[in-house]
Design a protein around this motif. Structure first.
Motif, PDB file in Angstrom:
ATOM      1  N   SER A 100       0.845  -1.184   0.000  1.00 12.56           N
ATOM      2  CA  SER A 100       0.000   0.000   0.000  1.00 12.56           C
ATOM      3  C   SER A 100       0.883   1.237   0.000  1.00 12.56           C
ATOM      4  O   SER A 100       1.969   1.250   0.579  1.00 12.56           O
ATOM      5  CB  SER A 100      -0.936  -0.033   1.199  1.00 12.56           C
ATOM      6  OG  SER A 100      -0.398   0.661   2.273  1.00 12.56           O
ATOM      7  N   GLN A 101       0.363   2.257  -0.672  1.00 10.29           N
ATOM      8  CA  GLN A 101       1.119   3.501  -0.723  1.00 10.29           C
ATOM      9  C   GLN A 101       0.493   4.481   0.256  1.00 10.29           C
ATOM     10  O   GLN A 101      -0.727   4.601   0.341  1.00 10.29           O
ATOM     11  CB  GLN A 101       1.077   4.090  -2.124  1.00 10.29           C
ATOM     12  CG  GLN A 101       1.774   3.258  -3.156  1.00 10.29           C
ATOM     13  CD  GLN A 101       1.665   3.917  -4.531  1.00 10.29           C
ATOM     14  OE1 GLN A 101       0.922   4.842  -4.725  1.00 10.29           O
ATOM     15  NE2 GLN A 101       2.445   3.398  -5.469  1.00 10.29           N
ATOM     16  N   THR A 102       1.322   5.154   0.978  1.00 17.23           N
ATOM     17  CA  THR A 102       0.823   6.196   1.860  1.00 17.23           C
ATOM     18  C   THR A 102       1.235   7.534   1.283  1.00 17.23           C
ATOM     19  O   THR A 102       2.357   7.704   0.809  1.00 17.23           O
ATOM     20  CB  THR A 102       1.386   6.044   3.283  1.00 17.23           C
ATOM     21  OG1 THR A 102       2.809   6.048   3.217  1.00 17.23           O
ATOM     22  CG2 THR A 102       0.893   4.770   3.928  1.00 17.23           C
ATOM     23  N   HIS A 103       0.288   8.423   1.264  1.00 15.59           N
ATOM     24  CA  HIS A 103       0.550   9.750   0.716  1.00 15.59           C
ATOM     25  C   HIS A 103       0.450  10.775   1.837  1.00 15.59           C
ATOM     26  O   HIS A 103      -0.215  10.549   2.845  1.00 15.59           O
ATOM     27  CB  HIS A 103      -0.465  10.101  -0.373  1.00 15.59           C
ATOM     28  CG  HIS A 103      -0.423   9.177  -1.548  1.00 15.59           C
ATOM     29  ND1 HIS A 103       0.613   9.145  -2.449  1.00 15.59           N
ATOM     30  CD2 HIS A 103      -1.301   8.228  -1.974  1.00 15.59           C
ATOM     31  CE1 HIS A 103       0.383   8.235  -3.369  1.00 15.59           C
ATOM     32  NE2 HIS A 103      -0.780   7.659  -3.104  1.00 15.59           N
ATOM     33  N   SER A 104       1.056  11.890   1.595  1.00 16.09           N
ATOM     34  CA  SER A 104       0.987  12.968   2.581  1.00 16.09           C
ATOM     35  C   SER A 104      -0.452  13.481   2.661  1.00 16.09           C
ATOM     36  O   SER A 104      -1.272  13.268   1.762  1.00 16.09           O
ATOM     37  CB  SER A 104       1.927  14.099   2.186  1.00 16.09           C
ATOM     38  OG  SER A 104       1.450  14.716   1.005  1.00 16.09           O
ATOM     39  N   LYS A 105      -0.718  14.146   3.736  1.00 14.34           N
ATOM     40  CA  LYS A 105      -2.071  14.678   3.951  1.00 14.34           C
ATOM     41  C   LYS A 105      -2.425  15.671   2.835  1.00 14.34           C
ATOM     42  O   LYS A 105      -3.542  15.667   2.323  1.00 14.34           O
ATOM     43  CB  LYS A 105      -2.158  15.340   5.315  1.00 14.34           C
ATOM     44  CG  LYS A 105      -3.546  15.782   5.661  1.00 14.34           C
ATOM     45  CD  LYS A 105      -3.646  16.190   7.112  1.00 14.34           C
ATOM     46  CE  LYS A 105      -5.079  16.567   7.385  1.00 14.34           C
ATOM     47  NZ  LYS A 105      -5.566  16.043   8.622  1.00 14.34           N
ATOM     48  N   GLN A 129      -3.353  13.744  -0.256  1.00 15.38           N
ATOM     49  CA  GLN A 129      -4.689  13.153  -0.117  1.00 15.38           C
ATOM     50  C   GLN A 129      -5.763  14.216  -0.325  1.00 15.38           C
ATOM     51  O   GLN A 129      -6.761  13.970  -1.014  1.00 15.38           O
ATOM     52  CB  GLN A 129      -4.841  12.495   1.256  1.00 15.38           C
ATOM     53  CG  GLN A 129      -4.015  11.237   1.422  1.00 15.38           C
ATOM     54  CD  GLN A 129      -4.061  10.707   2.842  1.00 15.38           C
ATOM     55  OE1 GLN A 129      -4.594  11.349   3.747  1.00 15.38           O
ATOM     56  NE2 GLN A 129      -3.475   9.522   3.045  1.00 15.38           N
TER      57      GLN A 129
END
Length: 74
Positions: A2-7, A10
């Protein structure tokens, strides 16, 4: 994976999705209005042609009537 993106990323993705939704909704509304305008123009054309045909028929009938009256007088 899974990729996490900065707030902020998003938020930008959400804003972009909202903008796309509005864009497609507007395009759909414009297409619907164009369809209504086309239908109205087609109906107007049909009615105009029918009116002109009726007027032509009425003129022809009136002319024939006048010619018949003249023929009776002579």
């Amino acid at each position: 994976m899974s990729q996490t993106h900065s707030k902020s990323r998003q938020q930008a993705e959400i804003a972009f999705g909202d903008a796309q939704t509005q864009f497609f909704a507007r395009n759909s509304a414009v297409e619907e209005l164009d369809s209504l305008v086309r239908a109205r123009e087609e109906k107007t054309l049909r009615l105009r042609e029918a009116r002109m045909a009726k007027e032509e028929h009425d003129r022809t009938a009136a002319t024939a009537s006048l010619l018949a009256k003249r023929a009776k007088i002579r």
